[in-house]
Design an enzyme around this catalytic site. Structure first.
Site, PDB file in Angstrom:
ATOM      1  N   SER A   9       0.847  -1.197   0.000  1.00  0.00           N
ATOM      2  CA  SER A   9       0.000   0.000   0.000  1.00  0.00           C
ATOM      3  C   SER A   9       0.875   1.236   0.000  1.00  0.00           C
ATOM      4  CB  SER A   9      -0.906   0.016   1.241  1.00  0.00           C
ATOM      5  OG  SER A   9      -0.134   0.168   2.411  1.00  0.00           O
ATOM      6  N   THR A  10       0.265   2.376  -0.331  1.00  0.00           N
ATOM      7  CA  THR A  10       1.008   3.651  -0.347  1.00  0.00           C
ATOM      8  C   THR A  10       1.588   3.944   1.024  1.00  0.00           C
ATOM      9  OG1 THR A  10      -0.503   4.450  -2.032  1.00  0.00           O
ATOM     10  CG2 THR A  10       0.839   6.088  -0.916  1.00  0.00           C
TER      11      THR A  10
END
Length: 505
Positions: A9-10
């Site tokens: 994920s970011t």
């Protein structure tokens, strides 16, 4: 065919350095660097949802029998939620072998327990991180700080002071939007008209695009322009970190209860009275500025049946070989919620009655206003409600101080103090505080209602002055008459008994 699935994920990229390359490399080592290995990679997708492009493609290929073995770095790459981990792993094992690089997974009671514990811990850690971040933002907001760049048109975010500052070029456009929308003369027709006007003038939006109806509406409804920005207003749990817009599990944003909102002061662009008046007009904008009909009806968008509640638009109908215009509540469309009770009234009959009522109101109120201006003086004293609000505010502050003293006294004198007595005093303070808060809310609501009435009275006085100064009021166009009526009346209700009820703005 061997499949490798990797996800990051970011948030993990930014904070943990959870490298995709490292995941893929270790998965390839585990699978053996053969030629029949295909990679399924979700870059920048949260593990909170199952609907991710690469994972969805992998699941489809598994169901179609294209994949014999699936290699994943860790179970939490499948999902952060234990339930989803178990769901997907069970789905994979129906058709292929599932292997994890970080920890062997076996179909044994011990292996299942270990797998479940890892999933539960990963889910718990994610929840704790979110909870700490949310709590930190709330505490900062309570200190009067804007915790992030909220990108409100008309303001810029000062990262050093963590405050909103007015951006003059955009602030002038915000003022223009409110001026056009509340303009008594209606030079620009409704929200769509304002959007077209700004686009024609090549006024840039926040992102440099063209103006749309919804963009204008959002500005008109944004209370920030009155000088207060609310944190913790929207519940976005489950929405952040997942950029896959096609997600079937996407959670909608919901409004929190108003008592949970955290107000943060900011510079005002619009007067509160102007904002409140705009909110009233917004409720009527759809009916007032509907598409232009083939024929003009004086009371278009104003008439409603008092018996069944349906609106009564104007129409032209044929009666005994002659065409007549009438207002009717009958709905002939298939999607109509109510068919109507069949009420009809001739346009000429109702138009004349309503206009005569308006003229009488203008003349009588104009004479009364002139007499009042000569006979009375302005009362500068504060109202009873305002004085009472100040008293309650002071009393609430006193209760706050008293509570702090009792808690401090109880903490420092645990051995000698009667603990039950102190707790009873705290209960009494709490009950008194709740009663005062209720009274405060009632008074604030009453004061706001008085402000609305003052604004409406001011609009009425302006309308009276404009009408009485018309050179030839008997020769007004239908458009001019509509402007006058819509500045005074919100709705005109017609009943079967013949009663006509006028609902003021």
């Amino acid at each position: 065919m061997i499949a490798i699935y990797a996800r990051v994920s970011t948030e993990e990229q930014a904070k943990s350095g959870y490298s995709l390359k490292d995941q893929v490399r270790q998965c390839r080592d585990k699978a053996g660097n053969g030629t029949n290995v295909i990679e399924y990679v979700d870059d920048g997708y949260s593990g909170e949802f199952l609907e991710r492009p690469a994972l969805s493609k992998l699941r489809k290929d598994i169901r179609e029998g294209l994949v014999d073995k699936v290699v994943i770095y860790d179970p939490d790459r499948l999902s952060r939620k234990l339930m989803n981990q178990l769901l997907v792993s069970e789905e994979i094992e129906k058709h292929a072998e599932l292997i994890f690089v970080n920890g062997d997974y076996q179909k044994t009671p011990e292996g299942m327990l270990f797998y479940q514990m890892r999933g539960a811990i990963a889910e718990f850690e994610k929840a704790k991180i979110n909870e700490r971040m949310s709590r930190g933002r709330r505490e900062k907001a309570k200190q009067g700080k804007v915790v992030k760049d909220v990108k409100v048109y008309g303001y810029i975010f000062n990262r050093e002071t963590e405050e909103l500052e007015i951006y003059e070029p955009e602030a002038r456009i915000v003022q223009l939007i409110f001026d056009l929308f509340t303009d008594p003369k209606g030079r620009v027709k409704g929200i769509n008209g304002i959007a077209h006007y700004l686009s024609d003038k090549r006024v840039p939006t926040k992102r440099g695009g063209v103006w749309h109806r919804q963009t204008v509406r959002q500005i008109l409804m944004n209370e920030t322009y009155t000088g207060v920005f609310y944190h913790n207003k929207w519940n976005t749990e489950g929405m952040l970190g997942n950029k896959y817009r096609g997600n079937k599990e996407k959670v909608p944003m919901t409004l929190r209860p108003r008592e949970e909102w955290i107000p943060v002061q900011c510079p005002a662009i619009i007067e509160r009275e102007t904002f409140d008046y705009a909110q009233k007009l917004l409720k009527e904008s759809r009916r007032r500025w509907a598409g232009s009909p083939k024929r003009e009806y004086l009371l278009s968008g104003l008439v409603r049946c008092g018996d069944c509640g349906n609106t009564m638009p104007g129409r032209r109908s044929k009666n005994w070989g002659k065409y007549v215009t009438e207002y009717t509540d009958v709905k002939n469309t298939a999607g109509a919620k109510k068919r109507g009770c069949g009420k009809r009234i001739k346009c000429e009959e109702l138009d004349n009655f309503v206009w005569e009522t308006f003229v009488n109101l203008m003349v009588t109120r104009g004479e009364a206003a002139a007499e009042a201006a000569v006979a009375s003086e302005e009362d500068e004293k504060a109202s009873y409600e305002q004085n009472e609000l100040e008293r309650i505010t002071a009393e609430l502050e006193r209760i706050k101080v008293a509570r702090q003293r009792l808690i401090k006294f109880l903490t420092n004198n645990m051995d000698v103090v009667d603990e039950d007595d102190v707790r009873e005093q705290l209960k009494d303070l709490k009950a008194n505080e709740e009663s005062l808060l209720k009274q405060k809310d009632e008074i604030i609501a009453l004061l706001e209602s008085q402000q609305y009435e003052e604004v409406n009275e001011e609009i009425l006085n302006e309308t009276i002055e404009q009408y009485l100064t018309e050179e030839s009021p008997q020769l007004l166009t239908i458009e001019r008459k509509q402007e006058y009526l819509r500045k005074v009346f919100r709705e005109i209700r017609v009943y079967e008994s013949g009663k006509v009820e006028f609902i003021r703005l």
